[in-house]
Design an enzyme around this catalytic site. Structure first.
Site, PDB file in Angstrom:
ATOM      1  N   SER A   1     -12.765  -2.920   0.798  1.00 15.42           N
ATOM      2  CA  SER A   1     -12.999  -2.298   2.111  1.00 15.42           C
ATOM      3  C   SER A   1     -14.478  -1.983   2.250  1.00 15.42           C
ATOM      4  O   SER A   1     -15.079  -1.407   1.350  1.00 15.42           O
ATOM      5  CB  SER A   1     -12.214  -0.991   2.242  1.00 15.42           C
ATOM      6  OG  SER A   1     -10.842  -1.242   2.161  1.00 15.42           O
TER       7      SER A   1
ATOM      8  N   LYS B   1      -3.950   5.775   8.496  1.00 10.33           N
ATOM      9  CA  LYS B   1      -4.761   6.154   7.336  1.00 10.33           C
ATOM     10  C   LYS B   1      -5.365   7.524   7.629  1.00 10.33           C
ATOM     11  O   LYS B   1      -6.226   7.658   8.512  1.00 10.33           O
ATOM     12  CB  LYS B   1      -5.850   5.101   7.105  1.00 10.33           C
ATOM     13  CG  LYS B   1      -6.700   5.336   5.861  1.00 10.33           C
ATOM     14  CD  LYS B   1      -7.642   4.139   5.665  1.00 10.33           C
ATOM     15  CE  LYS B   1      -8.836   4.432   4.799  1.00 10.33           C
ATOM     16  NZ  LYS B   1      -8.614   4.358   3.388  1.00 10.33           N
TER      17      LYS B   1
ATOM     18  N   ARG C   1       0.868  -1.182   0.000  1.00 11.19           N
ATOM     19  CA  ARG C   1       0.000   0.000   0.000  1.00 11.19           C
ATOM     20  C   ARG C   1       0.907   1.235   0.000  1.00 11.19           C
ATOM     21  O   ARG C   1       1.203   1.806   1.045  1.00 11.19           O
ATOM     22  CB  ARG C   1      -0.906  -0.026   1.235  1.00 11.19           C
ATOM     23  CG  ARG C   1      -1.898   1.120   1.308  1.00 11.19           C
ATOM     24  CD  ARG C   1      -2.832   0.914   2.508  1.00 11.19           C
ATOM     25  NE  ARG C   1      -3.771   1.993   2.650  1.00 11.19           N
ATOM     26  CZ  ARG C   1      -3.523   3.124   3.300  1.00 11.19           C
ATOM     27  NH1 ARG C   1      -2.347   3.318   3.869  1.00 11.19           N
ATOM     28  NH2 ARG C   1      -4.451   4.058   3.376  1.00 11.19           N
TER      29      ARG C   1
END
Ligand code: 3NM
Length: 211
Positions: free
Chosen positions: A110, A139, A39
């Site tokens: 998600s 995040k 990521r």
């Protein structure tokens, strides 16, 4: 999809690491993580050629340990590298379009509410990430913590669908996440910031086999 791969699902990008990212990944693989997601996001993250080279290096390492290599969001790169799969958010729900092309790949989505859960299953997701369960520093645009109550509700809605919990998961709360219905735990900082990745992964791993 075999739910065992969700047991300890490590997510990482270079900016999450306090030491060399490939060293972090190798230690995590050695310790027994069951899935890895690249990521590469946020300020200071790699782009262009450097990003692709880093992705290839991560993939090679995962292959050596026979651990699935998943790419976050960048479906194009996932196909280019022939990654084992990709994980997408709600912003990128073109899943019905490329589900056919992604036959045999692991596709994660998600999910933040029960409607999204229903949709992800209909669209052909292989697993869903439910979160953030707790407060997360990793995040920036994370939603407010949904808590275990939400996870339990989603598990009730979909008794057998593969679910991984995410967001603020630690060695201490991982068991509560599992007993609330998750097949596994997805983590960034608890591994990236650990002084002893081997021990951390051991503590995160489920003691029993899941199906
Ligand atoms: N997605 P940490 S929370 C990548 O809620 C990500 O969908 C989330 O990092 C979501 O383990 C999150 O350090 C960050 O809290 C998880």
């Amino acid at each position: 999809m075999n739910c065992n791969i969700l047991n300890v699902y490590f997510i990482m990008g270079t900016i999450n690491c306090r030491k060399d990212p490939l060293e972090t990944l190798e230690e995590a693989l050695q310790a027994g993580i069951t899935c890895f997601q690249l990521r590469e996001k946020g300020e200071g993250s790699l782009t262009g050629k450097a990003y692709e080279e880093f992705a290839r290096a991560c993939q090679k390492m995962c292959q050596a340990y026979q651990v699935p290599f998943i790419v976050n969001d960048d479906v194009e790169l996932a196909f280019k590298l022939n990654a084992d799969g990709f994980h997408i958010g709600q912003e990128d729900l073109a899943l019905p379009i490329f589900r056919e092309k992604a036959k045999g790949k692991i596709v994660g989505v998600s999910v933040h509410n029960s409607r999204e859960m229903e949709q992800a299953i209909l669209n052909g997701a292989d697993y869903v990430g439910i979160g953030p369960l707790y407060k997360t520093q990793s995040k920036k645009d994370a939603k407010p913590p949904a808590g275990l109550y939400f996870l339990k509700a989603i598990r009730k809605q979909s008794a057998n669908f593969p679910i991984v919990g995410i967001g603020g998961i630690t060695e201490e709360n991982a068991n509560a996440v599992r007993s609330s219905g998750a097949d596994g735990v997805s983590v960034i900082s608890v591994i990236c910031h650990s002084e002893d990745i081997g021990q951390t992964v051991k503590n995160l791993l489920s003691k029993k086999k899941i199906n």
